[in-house]
Design a protein around this motif. Structure first.
Motif, PDB file in Angstrom:
ATOM      1  N   UNK A 156      14.621   5.944  17.772  1.00  0.00           N
ATOM      2  CA  UNK A 156      14.050   5.678  19.093  1.00  0.00           C
ATOM      3  C   UNK A 156      12.801   4.812  19.009  1.00  0.00           C
ATOM      4  N   UNK A 157      11.946   5.057  18.019  1.00  0.00           N
ATOM      5  CA  UNK A 157      10.652   4.374  17.985  1.00  0.00           C
ATOM      6  C   UNK A 157      10.557   3.244  16.966  1.00  0.00           C
ATOM      7  N   UNK A 158      11.448   3.205  15.984  1.00  0.00           N
ATOM      8  CA  UNK A 158      11.298   2.219  14.920  1.00  0.00           C
ATOM      9  C   UNK A 158      12.453   1.231  14.828  1.00  0.00           C
ATOM     10  N   UNK A 159      13.578   1.523  15.430  1.00  0.00           N
ATOM     11  CA  UNK A 159      14.741   0.648  15.345  1.00  0.00           C
ATOM     12  C   UNK A 159      14.793  -0.250  16.579  1.00  0.00           C
ATOM     13  N   UNK A 160      14.797  -1.572  16.393  1.00  0.00           N
ATOM     14  CA  UNK A 160      14.812  -2.483  17.558  1.00  0.00           C
ATOM     15  C   UNK A 160      16.050  -2.342  18.426  1.00  0.00           C
ATOM     16  N   UNK A 161      17.110  -1.750  17.903  1.00  0.00           N
ATOM     17  CA  UNK A 161      18.327  -1.560  18.705  1.00  0.00           C
ATOM     18  C   UNK A 161      18.150  -0.508  19.787  1.00  0.00           C
ATOM     19  N   UNK A 162      17.155   0.357  19.648  1.00  0.00           N
ATOM     20  CA  UNK A 162      17.022   1.501  20.551  1.00  0.00           C
ATOM     21  C   UNK A 162      16.849   1.076  22.008  1.00  0.00           C
ATOM     22  N   UNK A 163      16.060   0.052  22.246  1.00  0.00           N
ATOM     23  CA  UNK A 163      15.805  -0.343  23.642  1.00  0.00           C
ATOM     24  C   UNK A 163      17.035  -0.966  24.291  1.00  0.00           C
ATOM     25  N   UNK A 164      17.988  -1.412  23.470  1.00  0.00           N
ATOM     26  CA  UNK A 164      19.258  -1.894  24.015  1.00  0.00           C
ATOM     27  C   UNK A 164      20.218  -0.740  24.231  1.00  0.00           C
ATOM     28  N   UNK A 165      20.305   0.138  23.256  1.00  0.00           N
ATOM     29  CA  UNK A 165      21.210   1.287  23.355  1.00  0.00           C
ATOM     30  C   UNK A 165      20.818   2.198  24.510  1.00  0.00           C
ATOM     31  N   UNK A 167      19.208   2.138  27.966  1.00  0.00           N
ATOM     32  CA  UNK A 167      18.665   1.394  29.118  1.00  0.00           C
ATOM     33  C   UNK A 167      17.449   2.079  29.733  1.00  0.00           C
ATOM     34  N   UNK A 168      17.377   3.407  29.610  1.00  0.00           N
ATOM     35  CA  UNK A 168      16.247   4.174  30.140  1.00  0.00           C
ATOM     36  C   UNK A 168      15.335   4.604  28.986  1.00  0.00           C
ATOM     37  N   UNK A 169      14.976   3.644  28.149  1.00  0.00           N
ATOM     38  CA  UNK A 169      14.254   3.957  26.911  1.00  0.00           C
ATOM     39  C   UNK A 169      12.938   4.689  27.165  1.00  0.00           C
ATOM     40  N   UNK A 170      12.185   4.292  28.187  1.00  0.00           N
ATOM     41  CA  UNK A 170      10.886   4.927  28.433  1.00  0.00           C
ATOM     42  C   UNK A 170      11.040   6.424  28.668  1.00  0.00           C
ATOM     43  N   UNK A 171      11.997   6.795  29.515  1.00  0.00           N
ATOM     44  CA  UNK A 171      12.207   8.214  29.799  1.00  0.00           C
ATOM     45  C   UNK A 171      12.716   8.951  28.566  1.00  0.00           C
ATOM     46  N   UNK A 172      13.628   8.325  27.826  1.00  0.00           N
ATOM     47  CA  UNK A 172      14.197   8.977  26.655  1.00  0.00           C
ATOM     48  C   UNK A 172      13.154   9.169  25.563  1.00  0.00           C
ATOM     49  N   UNK A 173      12.272   8.192  25.377  1.00  0.00           N
ATOM     50  CA  UNK A 173      11.240   8.321  24.350  1.00  0.00           C
ATOM     51  C   UNK A 173      10.279   9.454  24.685  1.00  0.00           C
ATOM     52  N   UNK A 174       9.916   9.592  25.960  1.00  0.00           N
ATOM     53  CA  UNK A 174       9.039  10.681  26.367  1.00  0.00           C
ATOM     54  C   UNK A 174       9.718  12.029  26.145  1.00  0.00           C
TER      55      UNK A 174
END
Length: 280
Positions: A156-165, A167-174
């Motif tokens: 989630x925090x280190x792989x650049x693919x995460x923000x593509x995989x 779409x709701x990355x901000x909510x998922x990271x929290x």
């Protein structure tokens, strides 16, 4: 001094800053320059002397009594997960952290057998640090983070693919960090080293960890961008597996009759054939 030496005081401070003073019954006709409750206001509402509460928040008293913790939890309106975390912070220090070097206990054979039977669904098992320990082939096809050997937090925090995989990355990271904090309520010895590493490797993780939000999502829905398919909206359930390992089974599934249902069936058929191909 490590980053979490004052974890009890930091957590209490973060929670009182989220409480609206007026809704808590504080009458104040002055112009407030602080967020939430002042330290002395929280103390009085909890029936404590301001000087004693200051000792707790400043880390000079790290093991307050049950009655004091309950009073603070009541005023701060903590939910069950936050209360459990508060209790964990006031307990005696855990055994030394393993710094992420101890091998994860293996997944039980019965659970592995279940995963084999669920070939048509994305399902996987994680340990306390969110290491993926086992999973279905379809899980790895839907999300690379769900492949055995990956770590959900690192992805989630280190792989650049995460923000593509996601779409709701901000909510998922929290949610990922808040859930990790909830796990830390009972497994601090296993997580302290990993958290320290992640704080050094990701500024975003560090900021979210230092916000002290703590809660668990054991059911919900997640949107995923799947290669060659598009965005799939899948529901999930998380099942804590009884035992000392701290393993959690995640099972993702579509709504019956939905486009996601049809897409997963097609993916499962292709993935099953691929996994049985010679040389696999």
């Amino acid at each position: 001094m490590t980053h979490d030496d004052g974890r009890l005081g930091s957590f209490l401070r973060s929670r009182r800053e989220k409480i609206d003073a007026a809704s808590a019954g504080v009458v104040d006709n002055t112009r407030r320059r602080v967020k939430g409750l002042r330290r002395e206001e929280l103390a009085l509402l909890a029936g404590l002397s301001p000087s004693y509460y200051a000792r707790i928040e400043q880390g000079r008293d790290r093991h307050p009594s049950r009655e004091i913790l309950e009073a603070l939890a009541r005023v701060l309106r903590l939910d069950d997960t936050e209360r459990a975390y508060l209790w964990s912070l006031a307990m005696a220090p855990p055994a030394p952290a393993d710094n992420g070097t101890a091998p994860a206990p293996p997944v039980r054979p019965g659970v592995l057998h279940l995963l084999e039977r669920w070939a048509d669904l994305p399902a996987f098992v994680v340990g306390p640090r969110r290491d993926v320990l086992a999973g279905t082939a379809l899980a790895a096809r839907v999300n690379p983070a769900w492949s055995t050997g990956h770590n959900l937090i690192e992805f989630t925090f280190l792989d650049p693919r995460a923000r593509t995989v996601y779409p709701d990355w901000e909510a998922i990271s929290l949610q990922a960090v808040a859930g990790l904090r909830a796990t830390a309520a009972t497994r601090r010895a296993e997580l302290d080293g990993f958290v320290a590493q992640m704080r050094e490797r990701s500024e975003t993780f560090r900021a979210l960890w230092d916000s002290h939000d703590v809660y668990e999502r054991v059911t919900g829905e997640k949107r995923l961008q799947v290669d060659g398919v598009g965005i799939l909206r899948l529901s999930f359930e998380a099942f804590g597996l009884t035992g000392p390992e701290g393993h959690v089974l995640y099972l993702y599934f579509p709504r019956p009759g939905s486009t996601e249902d049809e897409a997963l069936r097609s993916l499962a058929a292709v993935t099953t054939v691929s996994s049985k191909a010679p040389g696999r």
